[in-house]
Each structure stands twice: as C-alpha cells, then as structure tokens.
Design a protein around this motif. Structure first.
Motif, PDB file in Angstrom:
ATOM      1  N   PRO A  87       0.794  -1.237   0.000  1.00 26.50           N
ATOM      2  CA  PRO A  87       0.000   0.000   0.000  1.00 26.50           C
ATOM      3  C   PRO A  87       0.821   1.278   0.000  1.00 26.50           C
ATOM      4  O   PRO A  87       1.779   1.414   0.759  1.00 26.50           O
ATOM      5  CB  PRO A  87      -0.820  -0.112   1.285  1.00 26.50           C
ATOM      6  CG  PRO A  87       0.000  -0.969   2.184  1.00 26.50           C
ATOM      7  CD  PRO A  87       0.709  -1.946   1.288  1.00 26.50           C
ATOM      8  N   LYS A 147       0.215   5.490   0.543  1.00 24.58           N
ATOM      9  CA  LYS A 147      -0.735   6.294   1.322  1.00 24.58           C
ATOM     10  C   LYS A 147      -1.928   6.686   0.446  1.00 24.58           C
ATOM     11  O   LYS A 147      -3.087   6.615   0.879  1.00 24.58           O
ATOM     12  CB  LYS A 147      -0.040   7.545   1.858  1.00 24.58           C
ATOM     13  CG  LYS A 147      -0.931   8.439   2.713  1.00 24.58           C
ATOM     14  CD  LYS A 147      -0.171   9.630   3.262  1.00 24.58           C
ATOM     15  CE  LYS A 147      -1.058  10.507   4.128  1.00 24.58           C
ATOM     16  NZ  LYS A 147      -0.316  11.681   4.670  1.00 24.58           N
ATOM     17  N   ALA A 170      -4.183   3.645  -0.270  1.00 24.68           N
ATOM     18  CA  ALA A 170      -4.916   3.268   0.943  1.00 24.68           C
ATOM     19  C   ALA A 170      -6.063   4.236   1.224  1.00 24.68           C
ATOM     20  O   ALA A 170      -7.176   3.822   1.606  1.00 24.68           O
ATOM     21  CB  ALA A 170      -3.970   3.223   2.136  1.00 24.68           C
ATOM     22  N   GLU A 181      -3.725   2.741   5.724  1.00 21.61           N
ATOM     23  CA  GLU A 181      -2.586   1.964   5.221  1.00 21.61           C
ATOM     24  C   GLU A 181      -2.494   0.615   5.921  1.00 21.61           C
ATOM     25  O   GLU A 181      -2.218  -0.414   5.282  1.00 21.61           O
ATOM     26  CB  GLU A 181      -1.288   2.755   5.403  1.00 21.61           C
ATOM     27  CG  GLU A 181      -1.168   3.939   4.450  1.00 21.61           C
ATOM     28  CD  GLU A 181       0.097   4.727   4.674  1.00 21.61           C
ATOM     29  OE1 GLU A 181       1.159   4.283   4.191  1.00 21.61           O
ATOM     30  OE2 GLU A 181       0.027   5.781   5.340  1.00 21.61           O
TER      31      GLU A 181
END
Length: 407
Positions: free
Chosen positions: A145, A147, A150, A161
């Motif tokens: 992931p 940021k 996510a 995240e």
C-alpha cells in the motif's frame, strides 16, 4: 507486521518468481514500497540469486514528468531504457514487480500525453512484452500500500494503510497462523485440478448472461488451454505470476466475440478510473462503448492499437472467491480481477494454446490469437452470472450458476 512482511517477501521469492541459484533478479518498485523491496532483495539473495537489481520509481516524479514534458518529448524513448529492458531478455533472469500506485494518480494529466508516451514505449519494448507473455522467464506481481492508494480504498480512515496492508496479506494467504508457502502449493494444486476439468470439456464457446445487462458469447480457439495459479517457464521453472490469484483463464478466438458486456468494478488505466462502462462486440471487435466516468480514457484504451479493440483473455472466477468475500474494492486490477470474472482487451497469452510458446506470431494469428501491444483486464463478474459452455461436439454444459462454478 514485520513477521508477516517477512513471510510475504519469502512467498514472492520462492513461489512467485521461484528464484533459482545464480539467476539475476530484477525488481520493479516505487519508493513507497521500500520496506517490502528490501526484504525481497534479502530473500532473493538467500535463495541463491547472483545479483538483484532494483528499478526504483516515484509516483510524484512520474506525474511531474507528464506535467512538464512536451508531447514530443514524451514520444521519445531513450536508447538506455530499451537496452535496460533488453538485458533482462539476454541473461538468466526473473522479474518481481511491486504495485502500489494511486488508482487515479494521473487524472489531471492530458490523456493524449499518456497515450503517446505509452504507445512510444510499447513500440520500442514490444519484444520484452512478447518475451514475458511466452513465459521465457519467471515473473510475478505482488502489492504493497501507498498512502494515496490506501486513502482511496479506505477514505477518511486514520488506519487506512494498515487496513489495506492487512487486506493485501489476507488476499495473498499470508497469515500469522499459517505457512504461506504450503498454503500456496495447496492452492495452486486446487486451481490446476479446476483447469483440468475445464480442459477436459474442450469448450468451443462460452455464453455469459446476468441481470446487469451482460449478454455475451465468446468463442475459444481450437486447442485452447485453461491455465491459472502456477505456470512453468520455457526453462522448466514453476512460478506464480500473480499473488493473489483465483482465476482460470484461456484464449478467445479473435473474431468470435458477440454481444454486450457490462463492467462490475472500476478499471484503473493510465492513472485514471473508468467507472460503470459497457462494450458491445460484433465479430470480435468493439463497435460501441460507453462509461459513466472516464469515457475519454476508455476511448484511448480502445484506440491504443487495432488489437486493443479485441479481447485476448477470458477468465472465470467464482463470486464466492476469498477476495470477493472480503467486500473490499481495491481499485487495483491485481486484486479486483481475482474477485470477478474478467476479460482482457489486447494481446493473448501464447501459453493458452497448445504449443503456443513455440509458435511464431504469424502462426499464432492464424489460430485466432489477438496480437496487440497492450493487455488490460476489466471485470464483469457478478453474483447473478450464468455461464453456459458449448463443447466441440455441441453439448451444452452449465459452468456457472448464481455467480459460482458448479462443475
């Protein structure tokens, strides 16, 4: 999460790419994935890799490149980039790619810039795409992931995240309580059994229908092979191209797709989302299309080259697959395609037809293979999907009922 990431990295190396002693390992990664990348580098060396080469990228830098470079400059491909890719095809290698990008990273970029840059690069390194699609080397794709990604999947969540990483690991069968290597060997064996069942029927065509508007007939090439899960390189090394994977997929005959297909999940293409779209086919070719969002992006995809207007893959995934049952919309094809039946616009995989990896492109085309410089999966499976197969001798066999395999 450190123990889980160690397991995940080992899975990518031992099952995904199946790194062999003295192989050169190439890793494609972004700076957002540094933690996982370092673990994979270590695991690759532990597996006996001769050398590990990381090709780093940064989404912010990539976006600036599109923002500030001219259309003319974006259409130029430096020789050193081509030589770097060529090197992979000349040595005993395997490739691990880590995806993490934001699904709509490039939504503010001129679509023509994206199209021209991708067309230019594809034209220069088409030999590499052919090399990998023929399984000339082991390759695998895993995820981690960022940021931005996510926050897209879990908006307004301070733990986005952490939640996305857990969803990625769960979907990849990496848990505190299990041995992912053992779990994947069992999973690959189960998918192989399913593929054998499909291959034994020797279907001539498939008919898809659901309540959302899909009514589609897909003809299959003679001598097609259902695959999915584990594959084997030309050199005889087992590997798993996608982590996760739940699919059984094969090669459609280029000119034998008829009817309408309606998407059931957004498609992230060129850093833009295409939402609620449909395609209508006649004699294999897309003759009409529409989208609630991302219509121009869909148009660019279909105009990438002539082969982009035809399909090169048809894949079956039960609606009750683990990723589907997670109820997480990933906005990422690696995961979303394993929650839903899907088609791919563009190139077919030579390994999906008997002796295909040994054939020239002209020989493949005569068999019904779709040649293209792109390959883009999109999802159309649903809980109400019904699939009927017709065998080579005309027998009708129901494959899916209420969205799931019943064979």
């Amino acid at each position: 999460m450190s123990n889980l990431l160690e397991k995940y990295a080992e899975l990518a190396v031992k099952i995904g790419a199946n790194v062999q002693k003295d192989q050169i390992v190439f890793i494609n990664s972004t700076v957002d994935c540094a933690e996982l990348t370092r673990l994979i580098v270590k695991k690759a060396y532990n597996a006996g890799a001769k050398s590990v080469i990381v090709n780093w990228a940064d989404d912010a830098v990539t976006k600036m490149g599109y923002q500030y470079r001219s259309l003319e400059t974006l259409s130029e491909v430096p020789d050193f980039l081509v030589e770097r890719v060529k090197y992979i095809t000349e040595v005993d290698s395997c490739v691990i790619s880590i995806v993490s990008g934001s699904p709509d990273l490039l939504k503010d970029i001129d679509p023509m810039k994206l199209q021209k840059a991708n067309q230019a690069m594809s034209a220069k390194v088409d030999f590499y795409r052919t090399f990998m699609m023929k399984n000339s080397a082991q390759w695998t794709i895993v995820a981690y992931p960022s940021k931005e990604w996510a926050n897209k999947v879990f908006p307004n969540d301070k733990k986005s995240e952490e939640k996305l990483l857990k969803a990625i690991l769960d979907g990849s069968r990496v848990k505190e309580t299990n041995d992912p290597i053992k779990a994947w060997k069992e999973h690959i064996a189960a998918l192989a059994k399913n593929n054998k069942t499909l291959n034994d029927y020797n279907f001539r065509k498939l008919n898809f229908k659901n309540s959302l508007g899909t009514e589609l007939e897909v003809g299959l090439v003679e001598g097609h092979i259902w695959a999915g899960g584990g594959e084997k390189s030309i050199k005889g090394h087992d590997f798993a191209p996608n982590i996760p994977t739940e699919e059984a997929f094969t090669m459609p005959s280029k000119f034998m797709t008829q009817g309408k297909v309606v998407s059931t999940k957004p498609l992230s293409y060129n850093g833009n989302l295409i939402v609620d779209f449909f395609l209508e086919f006649k004699d294999g070719k897309v003759v009409n299309f529409g989208a609630k969002e991302g219509l121009e992006t869909l148009k660019n995809l279909l105009e990438f080259d002539e082969g982009a207007k035809y399909i090169g893959e048809v894949a079956l995934i039960s609606h009750n697959s683990p990723i589907s049952q997670s109820n997480v919309l990933f906005y990422n094809t690696l995961f979303d395609e394993n929650a839903s039946c899907h088609l791919a616009l563009g190139a077919a995989y030579p390994m999906n037809i008997k002796n295909g990896t040994m054939m020239s492109q002209d020989e493949l085309i005569k068999k019904g293979y779709n040649a293209s410089k792109t390959h883009v999966d999109f999802m159309f499976g649903s809980a109400c999907m019904e699939i009927m197969g017709t065998t080579s001798d005309g027998e009708k066999v129901q494959i899916f009922k209420n969205g799931n395999f019943i064979l």
